[in-house]
Design a protein around this motif. Structure first.
Motif, mmCIF file in Angstrom:
data_model
loop_
_atom_site.group_PDB
_atom_site.id
_atom_site.type_symbol
_atom_site.label_atom_id
_atom_site.label_comp_id
_atom_site.label_asym_id
_atom_site.label_seq_id
_atom_site.Cartn_x
_atom_site.Cartn_y
_atom_site.Cartn_z
ATOM 1 N N GLU A 1 -5.368 3.923 1.058
ATOM 2 C CA GLU A 1 -5.479 3.171 0.080
ATOM 3 C C GLU A 1 -6.035 1.926 0.651
ATOM 4 O OE1 GLU A 1 -1.722 2.471 -1.966
ATOM 5 O OE2 GLU A 1 -2.595 1.005 -3.591
ATOM 6 N N LYS B 1 -6.529 -2.452 -0.521
ATOM 7 C CA LYS B 1 -6.009 -3.521 -1.490
ATOM 8 C C LYS B 1 -6.660 -4.841 -0.938
ATOM 9 C CE LYS B 1 -2.207 -2.062 -4.365
ATOM 10 N NZ LYS B 1 -1.115 -2.170 -4.560
ATOM 11 N N LEU C 1 1.010 -1.297 0.100
ATOM 12 C CA LEU C 1 -0.038 0.050 0.070
ATOM 13 C C LEU C 1 0.995 1.262 -0.113
ATOM 14 C CD1 LEU C 1 -1.342 -2.408 2.196
ATOM 15 C CD2 LEU C 1 -3.111 -0.727 1.619
#
Lengths: 109, 112
Positions: free
Chosen positions: A53, A55, A48
């Motif tokens: 963010e 993921k 990241l």
């Protein structure tokens, strides 16, 4: 400079969820996650790069809160294959990589 | 692709002996690094290199030397082995920092 992870160890039954936290006393510019099975080398999970963010792939995902200097790894509907030690890690400004303290995760049937 | 090849897999040394752990990668990666892993201590960076001809110290460099004459190879030298260097050693490579790192299979070193 080593990031601190919590919990140190966790035992789950198949199908249960887990959260592993990684926090740093210094600024986090990025967060890497690796899994290491016993007697093997670490294997990359994800990176990241930006605050905010998130993921994920399969049922493993992660988030990164740059302001709080924290990241969390989420494992949902755990499988036996998820067992291992999970490490977060980060680079400092001098290109040195620091692994976190590690979290041992055991999934039992 | 072979990935990261690390040799030997196991080694026993006597105190004071020297040896070289070999690490080679065939992925044209710029960044290579060596770690040691001790029980309860996690993985700690020994030395790293951001490209051929460039090396730098990590967190625990004492007693170890490295060189990077080619992009592919990054050997780790133990100058005079001590029991405190008993550990599992991993070599890793990545295209750049902040990209996926690939690890060798590890070397289990025992110094007696």
């Amino acid at each position: 400079q080593q990031p601190v992870q919590s919990p140190q160890a966790v035992i789950l039954r198949e199908g249960e969820d887990a959260v592993i936290n990684c926090s740093s006393s210094k600024a986090l510019y990025s967060v890497h996650w690796y899994r290491q099975k016993h007697g093997e080398a670490p294997v990359f999970l994800m990176i990241l790069l930006k605050g905010g963010e998130q993921k994920g792939h399969d049922k493993i995902s992660a988030s990164f809160n740059e302001k709080k200097q924290q990241s969390s790894l989420y494992l949902t509907a755990s499988q036996l294959s998820y067992s291992g030690t999970y490490f977060c890690g980060t680079y400092n400004a001098g290109n040195q990589f620091y692994f976190g303290t590690g979290t041992s995760l055991t999934v039992i049937p | 692709n072979a990935g990261v090849t690390q040799t030997p897999k196991f080694q026993v040394l006597k105190t004071g002996q020297s040896m070289t752990l070999q690490c080679a990668q065939d992925m044209n990666h710029e960044y290579m690094s060596w770690y040691r892993q001790d029980p309860g201590m996690g993985l700690r960076l020994i030395h790293y290199s951001v490209g051929a001809g460039i090396t730098d110290q990590g967190e625990v460099p004492n007693g170890y030397n490295v060189s990077r004459s080619t992009t592919e190879d990054f050997p780790l030298r133990l100058l005079s082995a001590a029991p405190s260097q008993t550990s599992v050693y991993f070599c890793a490579s990545s295209y750049l920092t902040n990209t996926e790192a690939f690890f060798g299979q590890g070397t289990r070193l025992t110094v007696v």
